[in-house]
Design a protein around this motif. Structure first.
Motif, PDB file in Angstrom:
ATOM      1  N   MET A 261      30.285 -14.390  21.880  1.00 42.40           N
ATOM      2  CA  MET A 261      30.312 -12.928  21.863  1.00 42.40           C
ATOM      3  C   MET A 261      31.695 -12.430  22.275  1.00 42.40           C
ATOM      4  O   MET A 261      32.173 -12.769  23.356  1.00 42.40           O
ATOM      5  N   PRO A 262      32.360 -11.636  21.452  1.00 50.13           N
ATOM      6  CA  PRO A 262      33.675 -11.114  21.822  1.00 50.13           C
ATOM      7  C   PRO A 262      33.552  -9.942  22.788  1.00 50.13           C
ATOM      8  O   PRO A 262      32.458  -9.436  23.047  1.00 50.13           O
ATOM      9  N   ASP A 263      34.691  -9.492  23.292  1.00 54.83           N
ATOM     10  CA  ASP A 263      34.719  -8.303  24.139  1.00 54.83           C
ATOM     11  C   ASP A 263      34.783  -7.029  23.305  1.00 54.83           C
ATOM     12  O   ASP A 263      34.438  -5.948  23.791  1.00 54.83           O
ATOM     13  N   LEU A 264      35.229  -7.150  22.047  1.00 56.54           N
ATOM     14  CA  LEU A 264      35.315  -6.007  21.142  1.00 56.54           C
ATOM     15  C   LEU A 264      35.415  -6.529  19.714  1.00 56.54           C
ATOM     16  O   LEU A 264      35.930  -7.628  19.481  1.00 56.54           O
ATOM     17  N   ILE A 265      34.925  -5.719  18.768  1.00 57.00           N
ATOM     18  CA  ILE A 265      34.979  -6.079  17.351  1.00 57.00           C
ATOM     19  C   ILE A 265      35.765  -5.020  16.590  1.00 57.00           C
ATOM     20  O   ILE A 265      35.514  -3.824  16.738  1.00 57.00           O
TER      21      ILE A 265
END
Length: 240
Positions: free
Chosen positions: A59-63
């Motif tokens: 899971m990234p911190d932002l997309i």
């Protein structure tokens, strides 16, 4: 979109992971290069299905995601992501396409940047959204108003003990209004205070308010907490 990367400091957010979802190889590589120069860790995906697969792995911190993607478009990817979590999403949308912008916001995007865009502007927008969503500053004290309990550091708002499922921008908007009850704000004032934009599409506020009402109000068509002040904007009203 520029001739080379500009080193934009990530303001304490270096090493945060950004997923860039874009089917145009040139655009994707330019965005990734600028984000990497700003100190972010960048993952890449070329379509919506690849993006969803990437999220299951890490899971990234932002997309950062293109609105128009092959196979499954960015708006539908937003909807599916929102079923699982509240990771901030910035959509890249076609210049002048109001339907793209509003559709993306209604699907759960937190922000958008129109094409063609400045890579430097995009990096600054990424940093702005992350700063709001990760709460890097000194922690604020918990706050209560009526049935609502705000935990700023945890970025959680509870209603009668039950946490509300809010996206990053929905949290920002609701927490701002909770701190300023009974005061009417114009959409321009909210765009500046919550989004940090001095100029922007006011429908961004309208759509985010609509989404927020669906999660806060007993009857979103007759809001009692997030009220419309005709000719002005919006006001939060809570009986303490």
């Amino acid at each position: 979109m520029g001739s080379g990367p500009i080193d934009v400091p990530a303001l304490g957010l270096a090493d945060r992971r950004i997923l860039v979802v874009e089917d145009d190889d040139t655009v994707r590589e330019i965005v990734a290069t600028y984000l990497d120069a700003a100190g972010y860790i960048v993952d890449q995906a070329t379509d919506g299905f690849a993006a969803l697969d990437s999220l299951r792995t890490r899971m990234p911190d932002l997309i950062v995601m293109d609105r128009m993607l092959p196979g499954i478009d960015g708006a539908e990817v937003c909807r599916r992501i929102r079923l699982e979590g509240d990771v901030p999403i910035i959509l890249l949308t076609a210049l002048g396409s109001e339907d793209d912008r509003i559709g993306g916001l209604e699907a759960g995007a937190d922000d958008y940047v129109t094409k063609p865009f400045s890579p430097r502007e995009l990096v600054l927008r990424v940093t702005s959204v992350l700063r709001r969503s990760i709460a890097e500053f000194a922690p604020e004290a918990p706050f209560e108003l009526g049935p609502f309990h705000l935990e700023p550091s945890a970025r959680v708002i509870e209603r009668s003990g039950e946490p509300l499922s809010l996206s990053a921008r929905e949290f920002d908007l609701f927490s701002f209004l909770l701190k300023h009850p009974q005061r009417a704000f114009t959409r321009e004032e909210l765009l500046s205070a919550v989004w940090g934009w001095e100029i922007g599409d006011l429908s961004t506020v309208t759509v985010t308010m609509r989404r927020l009402r669906e999660k806060v109000e007993t009857d979103p068509t007759a809001p009692r907490v997030l009220q419309t002040v005709w000719g002005v904007g919006y006001r939060l009203s809570v009986e303490e």
